[in-house]
Design an enzyme around this catalytic site. Structure first.
Site, PDB file in Angstrom:
ATOM      1  N   SER A 133      55.452  81.209  51.721  1.00  0.00           N
ATOM      2  CA  SER A 133      55.954  80.109  50.888  1.00  0.00           C
ATOM      3  C   SER A 133      57.467  79.975  50.945  1.00  0.00           C
ATOM      4  CB  SER A 133      55.510  80.293  49.429  1.00  0.00           C
ATOM      5  OG  SER A 133      56.244  81.317  48.804  1.00  0.00           O
ATOM      6  N   LYS A 170      60.444  83.177  44.798  1.00  0.00           N
ATOM      7  CA  LYS A 170      60.637  81.723  44.755  1.00  0.00           C
ATOM      8  C   LYS A 170      62.098  81.409  44.422  1.00  0.00           C
ATOM      9  CE  LYS A 170      56.301  80.355  45.333  1.00  0.00           C
ATOM     10  NZ  LYS A 170      55.821  81.692  45.791  1.00  0.00           N
TER      11      LYS A 170
END
Length: 212
Positions: A133, A170
């Protein structure tokens, strides 16, 4: 040509394993076998078990790469008074850059970092990355991230965040009163966790990649 004494071979194996652990690449028993040209895996395993018995290594049951150093190594003990001396920080298990993965501190070994980045070494730790991601931010599966332990981070920082018992990497963004955890890959969605369940473990300050 005579055989190398077992003690000398064992010391060479210890140095080999130690160097791999410090690089964040714990070896398997088979890799030790291949590196030293043993005819059988059992020969390599016996040397490793002897190092465990001698207190130089610790074996974590059920793991193919389960050997680690018994204590924080003293590689740079004589140089720790100098500003340029590297410090050692723990490499703790794995963290997901994608789907969440259970956050478990699983000590794999130790990593050298520059002294000016480490301070006393206690505020930094390493994690091995899973998932894609954060691909477009240059953080790929198998990379090791160096994390500065801190409970908050500036807007836009790449963080290791804990949601309940699951951790992820993230980019942190603040949206009014909400916090979004943004991927760097269009195949993944932005996460908006419940603030009561969100904990920032630290900010990523370095990414390491090994090509073999």
């Amino acid at each position: 040509m005579g055989r190398t004494p077992a003690g000398q071979t064992r010391e060479r194996i210890f140095q080999f394993v130690r160097e791999r652990l410090l690089a964040g690449q714990p070896p398997t028993v088979r890799e030790v076998q291949e590196a030293f040209g043993f005819r059988s895996v059992q020969s390599a395993r016996e040397h490793l078990e002897a190092l465990v018995a001698a207190g130089q290594l610790v074996k974590q049951p059920g793991k193919a790469r389960g050997y680690r150093l018994a204590d924080p190594p003293e590689t740079f003990a004589d140089e720790t008074q100098t500003a340029a001396a590297p410090r050692l920080i723990p490499l703790l298990g794995r963290v997901a850059a994608g789907a969440f993965a259970l956050a478990v501190e699983d000590l794999e070994g130790y990593l050298p970092v520059q002294a000016d980045r480490a301070g006393d070494g206690s505020e930094l730790f390493g994690l091995r990355v899973h998932g894609e991601s954060m691909r477009d931010a240059g953080i790929l599966p198998g990379d090791i991230v160096i994390v500065r332990r801190q409970p908050s981070a500036d807007d836009g920082a790449i963080v290791v965040a804990l949601i309940g018992e699951e951790a992820t990497i993230k980019r942190l963004r603040r949206h009014g009163g909400r916090i979004g955890l943004h991927p760097a890959n269009p195949d993944y969605q932005v996460l908006y966790p419940d603030p009561a369940e969100l904990q920032v473990l630290g900010r990523i300050i370095e990414v390491r990649r090994y090509l073999d």
